[in-house]
Design a protein around this motif. Structure first.
Motif, PDB file in Angstrom:
ATOM      1  N   LEU A 173      18.934 -41.870  26.294  1.00 21.90           N
ATOM      2  CA  LEU A 173      19.903 -40.991  26.944  1.00 21.90           C
ATOM      3  C   LEU A 173      21.281 -41.468  26.534  1.00 21.90           C
ATOM      4  N   VAL A 174      22.108 -40.562  26.039  1.00 23.50           N
ATOM      5  CA  VAL A 174      23.486 -40.930  25.725  1.00 23.50           C
ATOM      6  C   VAL A 174      24.348 -40.697  26.958  1.00 23.50           C
ATOM      7  N   GLU A 175      25.462 -41.431  27.032  1.00 23.43           N
ATOM      8  CA  GLU A 175      26.380 -41.255  28.155  1.00 23.43           C
ATOM      9  C   GLU A 175      26.857 -39.803  28.229  1.00 23.43           C
ATOM     10  N   ASP A 176      27.277 -39.274  27.091  1.00 25.20           N
ATOM     11  CA  ASP A 176      27.580 -37.846  26.994  1.00 25.20           C
ATOM     12  C   ASP A 176      27.315 -37.420  25.554  1.00 25.20           C
ATOM     13  N   THR A 177      27.144 -36.143  25.342  1.00 25.65           N
ATOM     14  CA  THR A 177      26.725 -35.656  24.030  1.00 25.65           C
ATOM     15  C   THR A 177      27.766 -35.889  22.946  1.00 25.65           C
ATOM     16  N   SER A 178      29.038 -36.073  23.309  1.00 27.40           N
ATOM     17  CA  SER A 178      30.037 -36.363  22.281  1.00 27.40           C
ATOM     18  C   SER A 178      29.834 -37.760  21.697  1.00 27.40           C
ATOM     19  N   VAL A 179      29.223 -38.659  22.448  1.00 25.60           N
ATOM     20  CA  VAL A 179      28.930 -40.008  21.970  1.00 25.60           C
ATOM     21  C   VAL A 179      27.858 -39.957  20.881  1.00 25.60           C
ATOM     22  N   ALA A 180      26.957 -39.014  20.979  1.00 26.41           N
ATOM     23  CA  ALA A 180      25.852 -38.918  20.022  1.00 26.41           C
ATOM     24  C   ALA A 180      26.353 -38.791  18.586  1.00 26.41           C
ATOM     25  N   ALA A 181      27.469 -38.118  18.388  1.00 26.31           N
ATOM     26  CA  ALA A 181      28.018 -37.961  17.037  1.00 26.31           C
ATOM     27  C   ALA A 181      28.418 -39.307  16.433  1.00 26.31           C
ATOM     28  N   GLN A 182      28.649 -40.303  17.265  1.00 22.40           N
ATOM     29  CA  GLN A 182      29.030 -41.631  16.794  1.00 22.40           C
ATOM     30  C   GLN A 182      27.826 -42.502  16.454  1.00 22.40           C
ATOM     31  N   LEU A 183      26.642 -42.025  16.738  1.00 20.25           N
ATOM     32  CA  LEU A 183      25.423 -42.796  16.493  1.00 20.25           C
ATOM     33  C   LEU A 183      24.739 -42.277  15.233  1.00 20.25           C
ATOM     34  N   PRO A 184      24.825 -43.009  14.138  1.00 22.51           N
ATOM     35  CA  PRO A 184      24.254 -42.519  12.877  1.00 22.51           C
ATOM     36  C   PRO A 184      22.734 -42.411  12.888  1.00 22.51           C
ATOM     37  N   THR A 185      22.071 -43.090  13.817  1.00 23.73           N
ATOM     38  CA  THR A 185      20.609 -43.077  13.847  1.00 23.73           C
ATOM     39  C   THR A 185      20.063 -42.170  14.950  1.00 23.73           C
ATOM     40  N   TRP A 186      20.892 -41.289  15.482  1.00 22.36           N
ATOM     41  CA  TRP A 186      20.558 -40.424  16.614  1.00 22.36           C
ATOM     42  C   TRP A 186      20.076 -39.053  16.158  1.00 22.36           C
ATOM     43  N   ARG A 187      19.038 -38.534  16.795  1.00 24.94           N
ATOM     44  CA  ARG A 187      18.596 -37.156  16.590  1.00 24.94           C
ATOM     45  C   ARG A 187      18.432 -36.508  17.953  1.00 24.94           C
ATOM     46  N   SER A 188      19.218 -35.514  18.234  1.00 23.93           N
ATOM     47  CA  SER A 188      19.206 -34.846  19.531  1.00 23.93           C
ATOM     48  C   SER A 188      17.880 -34.118  19.766  1.00 23.93           C
ATOM     49  N   VAL A 189      17.414 -34.169  21.015  1.00 25.45           N
ATOM     50  CA  VAL A 189      16.209 -33.439  21.424  1.00 25.45           C
ATOM     51  C   VAL A 189      16.607 -32.336  22.392  1.00 25.45           C
ATOM     52  N   ALA A 190      17.226 -32.711  23.510  1.00 26.91           N
ATOM     53  CA  ALA A 190      17.649 -31.738  24.519  1.00 26.91           C
ATOM     54  C   ALA A 190      18.704 -32.390  25.408  1.00 26.91           C
ATOM     55  N   GLY A 191      19.857 -31.762  25.526  1.00 28.15           N
ATOM     56  CA  GLY A 191      20.905 -32.306  26.381  1.00 28.15           C
ATOM     57  C   GLY A 191      21.311 -33.704  25.949  1.00 28.15           C
ATOM     58  N   ARG A 192      21.218 -34.647  26.869  1.00 28.40           N
ATOM     59  CA  ARG A 192      21.588 -36.046  26.608  1.00 28.40           C
ATOM     60  C   ARG A 192      20.438 -36.856  26.012  1.00 28.40           C
ATOM     61  N   VAL A 247       4.175 -35.979  30.171  1.00 28.20           N
ATOM     62  CA  VAL A 247       4.598 -36.007  28.776  1.00 28.20           C
ATOM     63  C   VAL A 247       5.964 -35.336  28.651  1.00 28.20           C
ATOM     64  N   PHE A 248       6.901 -36.041  28.022  1.00 27.99           N
ATOM     65  CA  PHE A 248       8.187 -35.439  27.692  1.00 27.99           C
ATOM     66  C   PHE A 248       8.044 -34.833  26.306  1.00 27.99           C
ATOM     67  N   VAL A 249       8.305 -33.529  26.178  1.00 29.50           N
ATOM     68  CA  VAL A 249       8.151 -32.827  24.910  1.00 29.50           C
ATOM     69  C   VAL A 249       9.406 -33.046  24.067  1.00 29.50           C
ATOM     70  N   LEU A 250       9.205 -33.696  22.923  1.00 28.71           N
ATOM     71  CA  LEU A 250      10.305 -33.984  22.006  1.00 28.71           C
ATOM     72  C   LEU A 250      10.543 -32.854  21.014  1.00 28.71           C
ATOM     73  N   ASP A 251       9.478 -32.170  20.641  1.00 23.13           N
ATOM     74  CA  ASP A 251       9.592 -31.109  19.641  1.00 23.13           C
ATOM     75  C   ASP A 251       8.476 -30.099  19.867  1.00 23.13           C
ATOM     76  N   GLU A 288       8.701 -19.617  24.442  1.00 26.10           N
ATOM     77  CA  GLU A 288       9.933 -20.349  24.167  1.00 26.10           C
ATOM     78  C   GLU A 288       9.602 -21.800  23.883  1.00 26.10           C
ATOM     79  N   THR A 289      10.530 -22.492  23.239  1.00 25.88           N
ATOM     80  CA  THR A 289      10.314 -23.903  22.971  1.00 25.88           C
ATOM     81  C   THR A 289      10.202 -24.680  24.277  1.00 25.88           C
ATOM     82  N   LEU A 290       9.308 -25.643  24.276  1.00 27.27           N
ATOM     83  CA  LEU A 290       9.127 -26.510  25.433  1.00 27.27           C
ATOM     84  C   LEU A 290       9.859 -27.841  25.252  1.00 27.27           C
ATOM     85  N   SER A 291      10.572 -27.986  24.140  1.00 25.01           N
ATOM     86  CA  SER A 291      11.325 -29.216  23.903  1.00 25.01           C
ATOM     87  C   SER A 291      12.235 -29.496  25.093  1.00 25.01           C
ATOM     88  N   GLY A 292      12.218 -30.743  25.547  1.00 25.03           N
ATOM     89  CA  GLY A 292      13.042 -31.124  26.685  1.00 25.03           C
ATOM     90  C   GLY A 292      12.404 -30.894  28.036  1.00 25.03           C
TER      91      GLY A 292
END
Length: 185
Positions: A81-100, A25-29, A2-6
């Protein structure tokens, strides 16, 4: 696999020197093409404020660059870390990795206050080719454990290797008591 991302990769005593000695190490991808992550427990002496002053107020202490790994040390990555994942949609330079947790493009505008609850900037990264990380895990160089958001912004990153191991169950937690040089025991 399985993916180890996150997830976190925690260096075992099998890695007894080099850039990954006692690293976390935090796995980003992670996919069939390989893996990419950042070492989250290696603060550097370089202040982010000196290079990226517009981002410094968003950083968690210590407000410095982190040694993300031995690959492309001239490349800078920002993990937030975003406050909550709905905030991430407001960040044009954001790329989600895992959760927040996600990556923020430092060439864009900084997020507004309150949009991110934690930010770290890394010089370089850790990278593995196809199957390389899986082989290292099979050879017990790394232990894969669940990441906590707080791991990414720990105020005492130099203690993170011990802290992450100490919270594990079973024999794994005893590695946290291993002296820096076991031969000096």
């Amino acid at each position: 696999m399985e993916t180890l991302s996150g997830h976190l990769l925690v260096a075992t005593p099998a890695i007894d020197d080099g850039p990954f000695w006692r690293s976390v190490v935090f796995v980003l991808d992670h996919d069939d093409d390989g893996a990419l992550g950042v070492i989250v427990n290696r603060p550097l002496d370089s202040d982010v404020d000196d290079v990226l002053p517009q981002w410094a107020d968003l950083l968690d202490a210590p407000v410095c660059f982190f040694d993300g790994g031995p690959v492309a040390e001239d490349v800078v990555l920002a993990v937030a870390l975003v406050e909550d994942t709905s905030v991430a949609a407001q960040l044009p330079t954001w790329r989600s990795v895992a959760g927040r947790v996600g990556l923020i493009d430092l060439t864009g505008p900084p997020p507004e206050p309150g949009q991110v609850s934690g930010l770290r900037v890394f010089a370089g990264y850790a990278g593995w080719g196809p199957g390389q990380l899986e082989t290292e895990i099979d050879h017990e160089a790394w232990v894969v454990v669940a990441a906590r958001d707080a791991d990414l912004v720990s105020p005492q990153p130099a203690n993170l290797w011990h802290d992450v191991l100490r919270r594990q169950e079973g024999d794994l937690r005893f590695w946290a008591t291993l002296p820096d040089d076991p031969t000096a025991n």
